[in-house]
Scaffold this motif. Structure first.
Motif, PDB file in Angstrom:
ATOM      1  N   THR A   1      26.637  27.740  27.045  1.00 19.46           N
ATOM      2  CA  THR A   1      25.385  27.785  26.286  1.00 19.46           C
ATOM      3  C   THR A   1      25.567  27.759  24.784  1.00 19.46           C
ATOM      4  O   THR A   1      24.632  27.429  24.055  1.00 19.46           O
ATOM      5  CB  THR A   1      24.585  29.049  26.648  1.00 19.46           C
ATOM      6  N   LYS A   2      26.741  28.126  24.291  1.00 21.23           N
ATOM      7  CA  LYS A   2      26.922  28.215  22.847  1.00 21.23           C
ATOM      8  C   LYS A   2      28.408  28.146  22.488  1.00 21.23           C
ATOM      9  O   LYS A   2      29.274  28.289  23.365  1.00 21.23           O
ATOM     10  CB  LYS A   2      26.335  29.530  22.315  1.00 21.23           C
ATOM     11  N   SER A   3      28.682  27.929  21.216  1.00 19.03           N
ATOM     12  CA  SER A   3      30.063  27.980  20.728  1.00 19.03           C
ATOM     13  C   SER A   3      30.459  29.431  20.531  1.00 19.03           C
ATOM     14  O   SER A   3      29.648  30.253  20.088  1.00 19.03           O
ATOM     15  CB  SER A   3      30.193  27.201  19.421  1.00 19.03           C
ATOM     16  N   LEU A   4      31.704  29.745  20.861  1.00 13.09           N
ATOM     17  CA  LEU A   4      32.176  31.128  20.847  1.00 13.09           C
ATOM     18  C   LEU A   4      33.388  31.296  19.939  1.00 13.09           C
ATOM     19  O   LEU A   4      34.029  30.316  19.549  1.00 13.09           O
ATOM     20  CB  LEU A   4      32.543  31.568  22.274  1.00 13.09           C
ATOM     21  N   SER A   5      33.705  32.539  19.649  1.00  7.28           N
ATOM     22  CA  SER A   5      34.916  32.849  18.895  1.00  7.28           C
ATOM     23  C   SER A   5      36.143  32.594  19.768  1.00  7.28           C
ATOM     24  O   SER A   5      36.031  32.414  20.983  1.00  7.28           O
ATOM     25  CB  SER A   5      34.899  34.311  18.445  1.00  7.28           C
ATOM     26  N   ASN A   6      37.314  32.610  19.161  1.00  8.62           N
ATOM     27  CA  ASN A   6      38.551  32.330  19.894  1.00  8.62           C
ATOM     28  C   ASN A   6      38.726  33.258  21.096  1.00  8.62           C
ATOM     29  O   ASN A   6      39.027  32.816  22.210  1.00  8.62           O
ATOM     30  CB  ASN A   6      39.764  32.473  18.969  1.00  8.62           C
ATOM     31  N   VAL A   7      38.526  34.550  20.865  1.00 11.71           N
ATOM     32  CA  VAL A   7      38.755  35.535  21.923  1.00 11.71           C
ATOM     33  C   VAL A   7      37.772  35.342  23.073  1.00 11.71           C
ATOM     34  O   VAL A   7      38.163  35.311  24.249  1.00 11.71           O
ATOM     35  CB  VAL A   7      38.642  36.966  21.362  1.00 11.71           C
ATOM     36  N   ASN A   8      36.495  35.208  22.756  1.00 13.45           N
ATOM     37  CA  ASN A   8      35.490  35.056  23.808  1.00 13.45           C
ATOM     38  C   ASN A   8      35.625  33.717  24.529  1.00 13.45           C
ATOM     39  O   ASN A   8      35.395  33.629  25.737  1.00 13.45           O
ATOM     40  CB  ASN A   8      34.085  35.189  23.217  1.00 13.45           C
ATOM     41  N   HIS A   9      36.007  32.688  23.792  1.00 14.27           N
ATOM     42  CA  HIS A   9      36.191  31.381  24.427  1.00 14.27           C
ATOM     43  C   HIS A   9      37.352  31.427  25.420  1.00 14.27           C
ATOM     44  O   HIS A   9      37.244  30.888  26.528  1.00 14.27           O
ATOM     45  CB  HIS A   9      36.449  30.318  23.362  1.00 14.27           C
ATOM     46  N   GLU A  10      38.422  32.080  25.039  1.00 15.70           N
ATOM     47  CA  GLU A  10      39.564  32.206  25.936  1.00 15.70           C
ATOM     48  C   GLU A  10      39.195  33.019  27.176  1.00 15.70           C
ATOM     49  O   GLU A  10      39.610  32.696  28.297  1.00 15.70           O
ATOM     50  CB  GLU A  10      40.730  32.866  25.202  1.00 15.70           C
TER      51      GLU A  10
ATOM     52  N   THR B   1      11.464  22.672  27.913  1.00 16.25           N
ATOM     53  CA  THR B   1      10.347  23.299  27.222  1.00 16.25           C
ATOM     54  C   THR B   1      10.857  24.396  26.298  1.00 16.25           C
ATOM     55  O   THR B   1      11.983  24.867  26.440  1.00 16.25           O
ATOM     56  CB  THR B   1       9.350  23.911  28.225  1.00 16.25           C
ATOM     57  N   VAL B   2      10.018  24.813  25.371  1.00 17.01           N
ATOM     58  CA  VAL B   2      10.369  25.891  24.457  1.00 17.01           C
ATOM     59  C   VAL B   2      10.073  27.222  25.136  1.00 17.01           C
ATOM     60  O   VAL B   2       8.935  27.486  25.533  1.00 17.01           O
ATOM     61  CB  VAL B   2       9.582  25.777  23.141  1.00 17.01           C
TER      62      VAL B   2
ATOM     63  N   ALA C   1      21.704  31.732  29.323  1.00 10.08           N
ATOM     64  CA  ALA C   1      20.903  30.888  28.440  1.00 10.08           C
ATOM     65  C   ALA C   1      21.111  31.326  27.005  1.00 10.08           C
ATOM     66  O   ALA C   1      21.406  32.497  26.739  1.00 10.08           O
ATOM     67  CB  ALA C   1      19.425  30.958  28.816  1.00 10.08           C
ATOM     68  N   ASP C   2      20.961  30.394  26.097  1.00  8.92           N
ATOM     69  CA  ASP C   2      21.009  30.682  24.670  1.00  8.92           C
ATOM     70  C   ASP C   2      19.612  30.431  24.122  1.00  8.92           C
ATOM     71  O   ASP C   2      19.196  29.282  23.943  1.00  8.92           O
ATOM     72  CB  ASP C   2      22.038  29.789  23.975  1.00  8.92           C
ATOM     73  N   TRP C   3      18.866  31.508  23.905  1.00 14.20           N
ATOM     74  CA  TRP C   3      17.461  31.391  23.524  1.00 14.20           C
ATOM     75  C   TRP C   3      17.318  30.749  22.141  1.00 14.20           C
ATOM     76  O   TRP C   3      17.907  31.202  21.170  1.00 14.20           O
ATOM     77  CB  TRP C   3      16.804  32.770  23.537  1.00 14.20           C
ATOM     78  N   GLY C   4      16.533  29.666  22.076  1.00 13.71           N
ATOM     79  CA  GLY C   4      16.298  28.977  20.813  1.00 13.71           C
ATOM     80  C   GLY C   4      17.562  28.443  20.193  1.00 13.71           C
ATOM     81  O   GLY C   4      17.676  28.367  18.968  1.00 13.71           O
ATOM     82  N   GLY C   5      18.522  28.046  21.030  1.00 11.18           N
ATOM     83  CA  GLY C   5      19.835  27.647  20.540  1.00 11.18           C
ATOM     84  C   GLY C   5      19.856  26.373  19.722  1.00 11.18           C
ATOM     85  O   GLY C   5      20.781  26.157  18.934  1.00 11.18           O
ATOM     86  N   CYS C   6      18.858  25.515  19.884  1.00  8.60           N
ATOM     87  CA  CYS C   6      18.803  24.275  19.101  1.00  8.60           C
ATOM     88  C   CYS C   6      18.009  24.531  17.830  1.00  8.60           C
ATOM     89  O   CYS C   6      16.819  24.888  17.892  1.00  8.60           O
ATOM     90  CB  CYS C   6      18.173  23.148  19.914  1.00  8.60           C
ATOM     91  N   THR C   7      18.645  24.361  16.689  1.00  8.21           N
ATOM     92  CA  THR C   7      17.978  24.632  15.417  1.00  8.21           C
ATOM     93  C   THR C   7      16.966  23.555  15.042  1.00  8.21           C
ATOM     94  O   THR C   7      16.161  23.751  14.130  1.00  8.21           O
ATOM     95  CB  THR C   7      19.022  24.754  14.295  1.00  8.21           C
ATOM     96  N   VAL C   8      16.989  22.428  15.739  1.00  2.90           N
ATOM     97  CA  VAL C   8      16.072  21.328  15.416  1.00  2.90           C
ATOM     98  C   VAL C   8      14.704  21.553  16.040  1.00  2.90           C
ATOM     99  O   VAL C   8      13.672  21.501  15.363  1.00  2.90           O
ATOM    100  CB  VAL C   8      16.665  19.979  15.881  1.00  2.90           C
ATOM    101  N   ASP C   9      14.662  21.778  17.352  1.00  2.30           N
ATOM    102  CA  ASP C   9      13.382  21.935  18.050  1.00  2.30           C
ATOM    103  C   ASP C   9      13.202  23.307  18.691  1.00  2.30           C
ATOM    104  O   ASP C   9      12.224  23.545  19.382  1.00  2.30           O
ATOM    105  CB  ASP C   9      13.223  20.852  19.126  1.00  2.30           C
ATOM    106  N   ARG C  10      14.181  24.218  18.463  1.00  3.23           N
ATOM    107  CA  ARG C  10      14.126  25.605  18.942  1.00  3.23           C
ATOM    108  C   ARG C  10      14.069  25.724  20.463  1.00  3.23           C
ATOM    109  O   ARG C  10      13.642  26.751  20.991  1.00  3.23           O
ATOM    110  CB  ARG C  10      12.936  26.353  18.324  1.00  3.23           C
TER     111      ARG C  10
ATOM    112  N   ALA D   1      13.797  32.213  28.843  1.00  3.70           N
ATOM    113  CA  ALA D   1      14.911  31.263  28.782  1.00  3.70           C
ATOM    114  C   ALA D   1      15.930  31.549  29.883  1.00  3.70           C
ATOM    115  O   ALA D   1      16.413  30.639  30.563  1.00  3.70           O
ATOM    116  CB  ALA D   1      15.586  31.336  27.416  1.00  3.70           C
ATOM    117  N   GLU D   2      16.247  32.829  30.076  1.00  7.52           N
ATOM    118  CA  GLU D   2      17.199  33.213  31.120  1.00  7.52           C
ATOM    119  C   GLU D   2      16.625  32.934  32.517  1.00  7.52           C
ATOM    120  O   GLU D   2      17.359  32.550  33.427  1.00  7.52           O
ATOM    121  CB  GLU D   2      17.547  34.699  30.986  1.00  7.52           C
TER     122      GLU D   2
END
Length: 254
Positions: free
Chosen positions: A235-244, A140-141, A107-116, A148-149
């Motif tokens: 759950t989230k966008s990652l760097s090149n290395v972690n995404h690979e 839910t928040v 999970a990505d806790w509070g990953g949405c910056t609009v509604d948290r 979240a996890e």
């Protein structure tokens, strides 16, 4: 390739990831051709559901803006196309193994910056590649990363129960010794601890069925480091290395 041709991007420069890390969508010019954006997101959703779990989280986030997209959303969607253009040769590759079904829940806790609200992500693999996955904003928040996890783990457990039933029906009992890997020890302990805790009393009772499932021996929970969490890409966008790293863990190879 048909999608790239449709949007005139057959010869575009390829991208290493489908999204920027910690991407934010600033206020920008409203998109005049809303239908084009909706058509593109619909096509990308088909890909993310069918064969490309590596773009699932990015597409899920962009799909929130189909009613009122801006130019920044359109450019972000075209970035996904550039990413796919560079990795069109990749696909889910299954290899014969005797390994049981394994899952990853994150999970990505509070990953949405609009509604948290947080993002749930899980993936299940068999024969070395993903067979089912999910990337979705939680309803839910969550008041803590553990909550979240825990919610993400509950949704993964539901999927595990279904897959266990399906494998049994197919006569593949040797694969139903399911293990779900989690990178949050708080959520893992909460799933195995029936004791009442004041800090978790607000968590919806429906999520606590994990305890019953684990106690019944239908699945096992095992801790794993965040560095080895394959579902991180859900759950989230990652760097090149972690995404690979996550992409390879999903079984997306040539």
């Amino acid at each position: 390739m048909n999608l790239l041709k449709q949007y005139g991007m057959e010869d575009c420069n390829s991208g290493m990831t489908p999204s920027e890390v910690n991407v934010k969508f600033p206020d920008s010019k409203k998109l005049s051709e809303v239908n084009h954006y909706r058509e593109l997101i619909g096509s990308l959703m088909y890909l993310s559901v069918a064969t490309r779990p590596d773009i699932a989280n990015t597409v899920s986030r962009l799909a929130q803006y189909v009613t009122n997209p801006s130019m920044c959303h359109w450019l972000a969607a075209k970035r996904v196309l550039r990413y796919l253009a560079g990795l069109a040769h990749r696909g889910l590759v299954f290899r014969k193994t005797n390994d049981p079904l394994i899952g990853y829940a994150d999970a990505d806790w509070g990953g949405c910056t609009v509604d948290r609200r947080s993002y749930t992500g899980y993936v299940f693999l068999i024969s070395g590649a993903a067979i089912t996955w999910k990337s979705q904003k939680q309803r839910t928040v969550a008041l803590s990363s553990t909550e979240a996890e825990y919610i993400s783990l509950a949704e993964a457990t539901e999927e595990a129960i279904y897959l266990r039933s399906l494998l049994t029906e197919l006569g593949l009992q040797e694969f139903i010794d399911i293990t779900i890997f989690v990178d949050n020890k708080g959520a893992q302990c909460l799933a195995g601890d029936p004791v009442f805790h004041a800090r978790t009393k607000h968590i919806d009772i429906k999520h606590h069925f994990i305890r019953q499932t684990v106690a019944a021996g239908h699945l096992k929970l095992q801790h794993i480091s965040t560095h080895n969490m394959v579902a991180d890409v859900m759950t989230k966008s990652l760097s090149n290395v972690n995404h690979e790293r996550c992409r390879t863990g999903l079984g997306l190879t040539t």
